[in-house]
Write a protein that holds these residues in place. Structure first.
Motif, PDB file in Angstrom:
ATOM      1  N   LEU A   1      37.789  29.287  44.278  1.00 21.80           N
ATOM      2  CA  LEU A   1      38.270  30.312  43.357  1.00 21.80           C
ATOM      3  C   LEU A   1      39.254  29.654  42.395  1.00 21.80           C
ATOM      4  N   LYS A   2      39.054  29.917  41.130  1.00 22.49           N
ATOM      5  CA  LYS A   2      39.957  29.375  40.116  1.00 22.49           C
ATOM      6  C   LYS A   2      41.259  30.176  40.144  1.00 22.49           C
TER       7      LYS A   2
ATOM      8  N   ASP B   1      35.057  31.392  37.257  1.00 24.22           N
ATOM      9  CA  ASP B   1      36.192  31.364  38.188  1.00 24.22           C
ATOM     10  C   ASP B   1      35.861  31.499  39.667  1.00 24.22           C
ATOM     11  N   VAL B   2      34.573  31.527  40.016  1.00 26.11           N
ATOM     12  CA  VAL B   2      34.169  31.524  41.428  1.00 26.11           C
ATOM     13  C   VAL B   2      32.936  30.639  41.539  1.00 26.11           C
TER      14      VAL B   2
ATOM     15  N   ASN C   1      43.277  35.283  41.367  1.00 27.12           N
ATOM     16  CA  ASN C   1      42.033  34.848  40.729  1.00 27.12           C
ATOM     17  C   ASN C   1      41.527  36.032  39.905  1.00 27.12           C
ATOM     18  N   GLU C   2      40.953  35.757  38.748  1.00 23.12           N
ATOM     19  CA  GLU C   2      40.579  36.865  37.860  1.00 23.12           C
ATOM     20  C   GLU C   2      39.582  37.813  38.534  1.00 23.12           C
ATOM     21  N   THR C   3      38.571  37.256  39.192  1.00 23.35           N
ATOM     22  CA  THR C   3      37.537  38.094  39.800  1.00 23.35           C
ATOM     23  C   THR C   3      38.027  38.791  41.067  1.00 23.35           C
ATOM     24  N   PHE C   4      38.682  38.053  41.947  1.00 23.52           N
ATOM     25  CA  PHE C   4      39.063  38.613  43.247  1.00 23.52           C
ATOM     26  C   PHE C   4      40.447  39.239  43.267  1.00 23.52           C
TER      27      PHE C   4
END
Lengths: 291, 291
Positions: free
Chosen positions: A23-24, B18-19, A44-47
């Motif tokens: 994860l970034k 990002d993932v 993280n942007e998504t999570f």
């Protein structure tokens, strides 16, 4: 703030060194070596915000609803008369949050070994931790769950939820025969134990699943396993154990009673309950090999 | 051969940037720009040989049994009288391999657009591709599946399995209303279409799931979705669509007939069949939003 000349990634390895999920990181929120483990919180942007303990992702804002639905609702659907609940671990608060949705529950004791986890989640993950300030039935203790269960009176709880880390580090004792026997003693006649049952795909996870199942099967007359799709756990699918002195998770489930409660859930429903216990053949074989 | 001063990783991004899931590469087996797509075959210690098309992992030796069980056996359990099967795509051979296990099936037509995929799998993935040399009922054609179905006679097939890439690149036309309508026409009265239904967790996958479902729902009176745990696809859980003119995948399944066949499967069983169609609430909501 994102810089253009670099980026930062968190990676969790699923096998020794050749498979990883990354994860970034938009922001490092918290890094702490507690008395028990290394605690990291990232964004993280998504999570969204996510918490890592000793390098293993424990909870993310985006997919925590799956884990917390499944640790709580299947047991409540099998025994709607649960009054006294013990949560071991669960420092992010998500398990307590789901348990607290049942008006019929009278007492929620929660024993978390690491206060730092609770404090970090209070600060950075209100979606799970807000239960700490809002729930009068919740009795949060910072103590060793293993010791707590050993000293608890017989028959004190109708439901024990083991919401711990993997069997390495502070969670290790929660995967022993002694602990499962103590849970058996502390549970009421219709009591249910939900425990971590690890994964069934990667070799290391399979070994832990076998060990846990062999020990629980020796302790409880009913010991089943059920799965759920958590994208941030190894292989995307993870398992809980359902152990009980008397109640079978399929035969004794009460879908009409549960549905009559009108609880809104994003993952769990009573059809999926049956599906979660209907395991793939290769998982059944793993479990059968130690029965 | 592994060098000590470097390593090589393949990463597939699950969100824009990002993932990602990464597999360490022990050996680059094959890299080719075919007339249709970029084809790569790698070896990873845990997953064995795996094939990547345009950057998306399609099949790995370790987890292909899940996908190939689920694309084939649920349909065969609902209609054991299937005689004529059409596979669109499926160049690795795994789908044909599973279909060929049914003695009752008379003809397997397979239309793969990219011969290079078949040739590479013949060379590097015998576990799926050995069906090409061993199965006399299999008629392998290198052609455009979209065009093939448009030109096929009405009622020619009892089962169509769309084993394609995602709706970008050469697989794009297989996600259109025109294609689904052609499938409807080409299917017999009890015919079944199994198609790619993408994922339900990451935003991009959800959009594709919605589009596919909306189109199929307009075309077939029965259009259901079922899921399965594939560790190398985004989120670890992926979905197929089950569409039919007449047969419902739950009400019309014939577990006794299927179990009487005595087929050994590592993932599929008839209880799991029901579980696979018992979707989480958030997935049901995604589908309902376009119904």
């Amino acid at each position: 703030m994102l810089l253009k000349n670099s980026d930062l990634w968190f990676s969790e390895y699923y096998m020794d060194d050749d498979v990883k999920l990354s994860l970034k990181i938009d922001e490092v929120l918290h890094v702490e070596q507690t008395p028990f483990q290394k605690l990291e919180m990232f964004r993280n942007e998504t999570f969204g915000v996510f918490m890592v303990l000793d390098g293993y992702t424990q909870v993310t804002e985006k997919d925590e609803f799956v884990y917390h639905d499944m640790i709580c609702h299947p047991a409540m659907c099998v025994n709607p008369n649960i009054k006294n609940v013990l949560i071991i671990g669960g420092g992010d608060g998500g398990t307590a949050r789901e348990v607290a949705r049942y008006k019929s529950i009278e007492k929620i004791d929660m024993v978390e070994i690491d206060e730092a986890v609770v404090r970090a989640c209070e600060k950075f993950m209100p979606s799970t931790s807000s239960v700490y300030s809002s729930e009068p039935r919740l009795n949060l203790m910072f103590d060793d769950g293993l010791k707590f269960v050993k000293e608890a009176p017989a028959g004190a709880y109708d439901l024990i939820l083991v919401d711990s880390t993997d069997p390495a580090g502070p969670g290790e004792g929660l995967f022993t025969v002694g602990f499962y026997q103590d849970c058996f003693r502390v549970l009421s006649d219709n009591g249910i134990l939900i425990n971590q049952h690890e994964g069934a795909f990667y070799d290391g996870d399979i070994e832990e699943m076998k060990k846990a199942h062999a020990k629980i099967k020796k302790t409880f007359p009913i010991a089943k396993v059920f799965g759920f799709n958590t994208p941030t756990y190894a292989s995307g699918y993870w398992y809980f154990g359902f152990a009980s002195k008397a109640l079978d998770p399929m035969k004794d489930m009460k879908p009409e009673a549960w549905n009559a409660l009108g609880l809104e859930t994003r993952y769990y429903n009573t059809d999926l309950h049956k599906g979660a216990f209907s395991l793939p053949n290769y998982v059944k074989e793993i479990l059968a090999s130690v029965e």
